[in-house]
Write an enzyme that holds these catalytic residues in place. Structure first.
Site, PDB file in Angstrom:
ATOM      1  N   ASP A 137      79.750   6.323  18.331  1.00  0.00           N
ATOM      2  CA  ASP A 137      79.764   6.699  19.107  1.00  0.00           C
ATOM      3  C   ASP A 137      80.349   6.473  20.284  1.00  0.00           C
ATOM      4  O   ASP A 137      80.486   5.466  21.087  1.00  0.00           O
ATOM      5  CB  ASP A 137      78.576   7.597  19.135  1.00  0.00           C
ATOM      6  CG  ASP A 137      77.422   7.463  18.358  1.00  0.00           C
ATOM      7  OD1 ASP A 137      78.489   8.287  17.306  1.00  0.00           O
ATOM      8  OD2 ASP A 137      77.012   6.991  17.511  1.00  0.00           O
TER       9      ASP A 137
ATOM     10  N   ASP B 183      68.337  16.997  15.156  1.00  0.00           N
ATOM     11  CA  ASP B 183      67.897  15.776  15.527  1.00  0.00           C
ATOM     12  C   ASP B 183      65.965  15.371  15.686  1.00  0.00           C
ATOM     13  O   ASP B 183      65.657  16.810  16.490  1.00  0.00           O
ATOM     14  CB  ASP B 183      68.315  15.870  16.735  1.00  0.00           C
ATOM     15  CG  ASP B 183      69.787  15.409  17.015  1.00  0.00           C
ATOM     16  OD1 ASP B 183      70.211  15.064  15.898  1.00  0.00           O
ATOM     17  OD2 ASP B 183      70.330  15.515  17.932  1.00  0.00           O
TER      18      ASP B 183
END
Length: 234
Positions: free
Chosen positions: A127, A8
């Site tokens: 998500d 990330d």
């Protein structure tokens, strides 16, 4: 089963968040490409990258680091975070990215993503928090159930769905396998499990349930699992 080590990106660094909160970012590397090379040396075939700044901004923000990773490894790369239009998709494909992850736009304009998937290698990122889809770097709820969104892509050309339980992400509390299986059933698509991997036991559950893949982030960075051994389970 494919194991996807994760990087990330925030402000050019490799970080991990807890429950998607930017203020929770913990830095693990100032040279993300070195991490990617390490994953490749361990036996990884794929890499999962998220441009966190991009996810919040709605446009690419860590492209220099992504380019470095691409140039320094032979890994296949799936990339998400701020990809909202065809121009950005083309830009990343020209860079050598293998699969693009569309999240916020998939929730808001599923028909558009279904059309894009006819031309490009697309994964849909779903998500969810308490079963409902979150967008814009998980900052907003769309008020639609993850399973309802997954079902919209049932007969589409998308390559897979990446299903993340936000409440588990970065917590090292274990995968929400039931959630992953619900998304699989609703979409009838290959699903990559994400959020909360804590131990080898989670990986074994993924394999036993014939889940297409699993993303490993904090469990590696915090030394909770032996990634080189996990990669042998592929």
């Amino acid at each position: 089963m494919i194991v996807f080590p994760a990087i990330d990106l925030k402000d050019g660094q490799a970080v991990r968040l807890t429950k998607g909160l930017m203020e929770s970012a913990k830095v693990y590397s100032n040279e993300p490409w070195e991490l990617a090379k390490r994953f490749e040396d361990m036996g990884a075939k794929w890499l999962h990258i998220v441009d966190l700044n991009g996810a919040f901004a709605g446009e690419p923000k860590n492209i220099d680091q992504i380019e470095k990773i691409r140039k320094n490894t032979n890994l296949k790369i799936q990339l998400g975070g701020g990809i909202r239009d065809e121009e950005t998709i083309k830009r990343y494909l020209d860079l050598g990215i293998n699969r693009l992850i569309l999240g916020s736009i998939a929730a808001r304009e599923p028909e558009k993503v279904i059309e894009l998937a006819k031309k490009y290698p697309i994964a849909v990122g779903i998500d969810a928090k308490d079963g409902y889809v979150a967008v814009d770097g998980w900052g907003k709820s769309e008020g639609i159930k993850a399973t309802e969104l997954a079902e919209k892509f049932k007969n589409s050309d998308i390559e897979c769905i990446i299903a993340t339980d936000i409440s588990k992400d970065g917590t090292l509390q274990g995968l929400n396998i039931d959630f992953i299986l619900e998304v699989m059933k609703a979409s009838n698509k290959p699903v990559i499990a994400s959020g909360g991997v804590a131990s080898e036991e989670d990986i074994i559950k993924v394999k036993q349930n014939d889940i297409y893949g699993v993303i490993i982030g904090k469990a590696f960075y915090e030394g909770k699992i032996d990634l080189a051994q996990i990669l042998k389970l592929q």
